[in-house]
Design an enzyme around this catalytic site. Structure first.
Site, mmCIF file in Angstrom:
data_model
loop_
_atom_site.group_PDB
_atom_site.id
_atom_site.type_symbol
_atom_site.label_atom_id
_atom_site.label_comp_id
_atom_site.label_asym_id
_atom_site.label_seq_id
_atom_site.Cartn_x
_atom_site.Cartn_y
_atom_site.Cartn_z
ATOM 1 N N HIS A 117 0.856 -1.184 0.000
ATOM 2 C CA HIS A 117 0.000 0.000 0.000
ATOM 3 C C HIS A 117 0.894 1.236 0.000
ATOM 4 O O HIS A 117 1.887 1.282 0.741
ATOM 5 C CB HIS A 117 -0.912 -0.014 1.224
ATOM 6 C CG HIS A 117 -1.855 1.148 1.249
ATOM 7 N ND1 HIS A 117 -2.941 1.227 0.404
ATOM 8 C CD2 HIS A 117 -1.861 2.285 1.984
ATOM 9 C CE1 HIS A 117 -3.574 2.366 0.633
ATOM 10 N NE2 HIS A 117 -2.944 3.031 1.579
ATOM 11 N N GLU A 150 -9.282 -8.723 7.203
ATOM 12 C CA GLU A 150 -10.586 -8.301 6.682
ATOM 13 C C GLU A 150 -10.673 -6.791 6.418
ATOM 14 O O GLU A 150 -11.326 -6.360 5.482
ATOM 15 C CB GLU A 150 -11.703 -8.731 7.634
ATOM 16 C CG GLU A 150 -12.206 -10.154 7.412
ATOM 17 C CD GLU A 150 -11.257 -11.232 7.941
ATOM 18 O OE1 GLU A 150 -10.220 -10.878 8.556
ATOM 19 O OE2 GLU A 150 -11.549 -12.422 7.729
ATOM 20 N N VAL A 152 -9.785 -3.078 5.114
ATOM 21 C CA VAL A 152 -9.065 -2.606 3.922
ATOM 22 C C VAL A 152 -7.760 -1.929 4.341
ATOM 23 O O VAL A 152 -7.764 -1.024 5.178
ATOM 24 C CB VAL A 152 -9.947 -1.611 3.129
ATOM 25 C CG1 VAL A 152 -9.158 -1.008 1.971
ATOM 26 C CG2 VAL A 152 -11.192 -2.316 2.612
HETATM 27 C C1 GAR Z 1 0.988 0.752 -6.150
HETATM 28 O O1 GAR Z 1 1.415 2.043 -5.801
HETATM 29 C C2 GAR Z 1 0.383 0.052 -4.944
HETATM 30 O O2 GAR Z 1 1.007 0.396 -3.743
HETATM 31 C C3 GAR Z 1 -1.037 0.564 -5.001
HETATM 32 O O3 GAR Z 1 -1.362 0.538 -6.359
HETATM 33 C C4 GAR Z 1 -0.186 0.800 -7.119
HETATM 34 C C5 GAR Z 1 -0.086 -0.242 -8.189
HETATM 35 O O4 GAR Z 1 0.939 0.075 -9.086
HETATM 36 N N1 GAR Z 1 -1.920 -0.254 -4.208
HETATM 37 C C6 GAR Z 1 -2.937 0.219 -3.507
HETATM 38 O O5 GAR Z 1 -3.275 1.399 -3.511
HETATM 39 C C7 GAR Z 1 -3.687 -0.815 -2.683
HETATM 40 N N2 GAR Z 1 -4.494 -0.208 -1.689
HETATM 41 P P1 GAR Z 1 1.573 -1.027 -10.041
HETATM 42 O O6 GAR Z 1 0.413 -1.663 -10.798
HETATM 43 O O7 GAR Z 1 2.470 -0.249 -10.951
HETATM 44 O O8 GAR Z 1 2.296 -2.026 -9.188
#
Ligand code: GAR
Length: 200
Positions: A117, A150, A152
């Site tokens: 995250h 569970e 988020v």
């Molecule tokens: C990443 O920055 C990841 O941390 C975030 O989505 C992006 C995906 O980038 N995840 C979240 O926000 C989950 N809550 P990527 O497809 O280039 O790996």
């Protein structure tokens, strides 16, 4: 120390988009003795950019679209889970998998599902993490690898990386720098997790 080779842990990476973290996880596994292999990349989005990237790296891919299941999240998860079980997956790594999971899937993979995250949890779960960190006047941002429970973006934290927020930062510029940190943190955390994994 035994010199016997240990079979790499079979990891599935779940993505919804670009998959830059997924690519970093594959590269680390292919270049180092990381103790895991990315055996499958699965997306809920047909044509997600990351699927072609994974295929080009020689990794099996699968698509399990959520749309046909409408609001029935668990039915979609059962389809995802069937693909994971069929592939003999031992650990699931969420990497930009933009689905809120039900307790059914979380329960089935408890202690074996990781997420990354883009914030220093427990700060800023959810979306728009970088804009929120800048708006709050924070001096630093970062990313967190944690076990999935569970709630988020909750669950026991395995590791974090910190990135300074500089004067005039934009969410886009900060996101880019945090991504660089993500690409270093996630493979390291996944490798450590897989080394310690008790296998049945
Ligand atoms: C990443 O920055 C990841 O941390 C975030 O989505 C992006 C995906 O980038 N995840 C979240 O926000 C989950 N809550 P990527 O497809 O280039 O790996």
């Amino acid at each position: 120390m035994s010199s016997q080779a240990v079979t790499p842990v079979r990891v599935a990476v779940l993505i919804s988009g670009t998959g830059s973290n997924m690519a970093a996880l594959i590269d680390a596994a292919q270049q180092t003795d990381s103790g895991y292999e990315v055996a499958l990349v699965l997306s809920n989005i047909e044509g997600a950019g990351g699927l072609a990237v994974a295929a080009a790296k020689g990794v099996a891919t699968a698509t399990a679209p959520h749309r046909p299941f409408g609001k029935d999240r668990e039915a979609h998860e059962r389809a995802v889970d069937a693909v994971l079980r069929d592939a003999g997956i031992e650990v699931v790594a969420l990497a930009g998998y933009m689905r809120v999971l039900t307790s059914w899937l979380v329960g089935g993979w408890r202690g074996r599902m990781l997420n990354i995250h883009p914030s220093l949890l427990p700060l800023y779960p959810g979306l728009d993490t970088h804009a929120r960190a800048i708006a709050a006047g924070d001096a630093e941002a970062g990313c967190t690898v944690h076990l999935v429970t569970e709630g988020v973006d909750e669950g026991p934290i395995l590791g974090q990386a910190r990135v300074a927020i500089v004067a005039g930062d934009t969410p886009e510029a900060l996101a880019e720098r945090v991504k660089t940190a993500e690409h270093e943190l996630y493979p390291r955390m996944l490798a450590a997790f897989c080394r310690d994994l008790e296998r049945g």
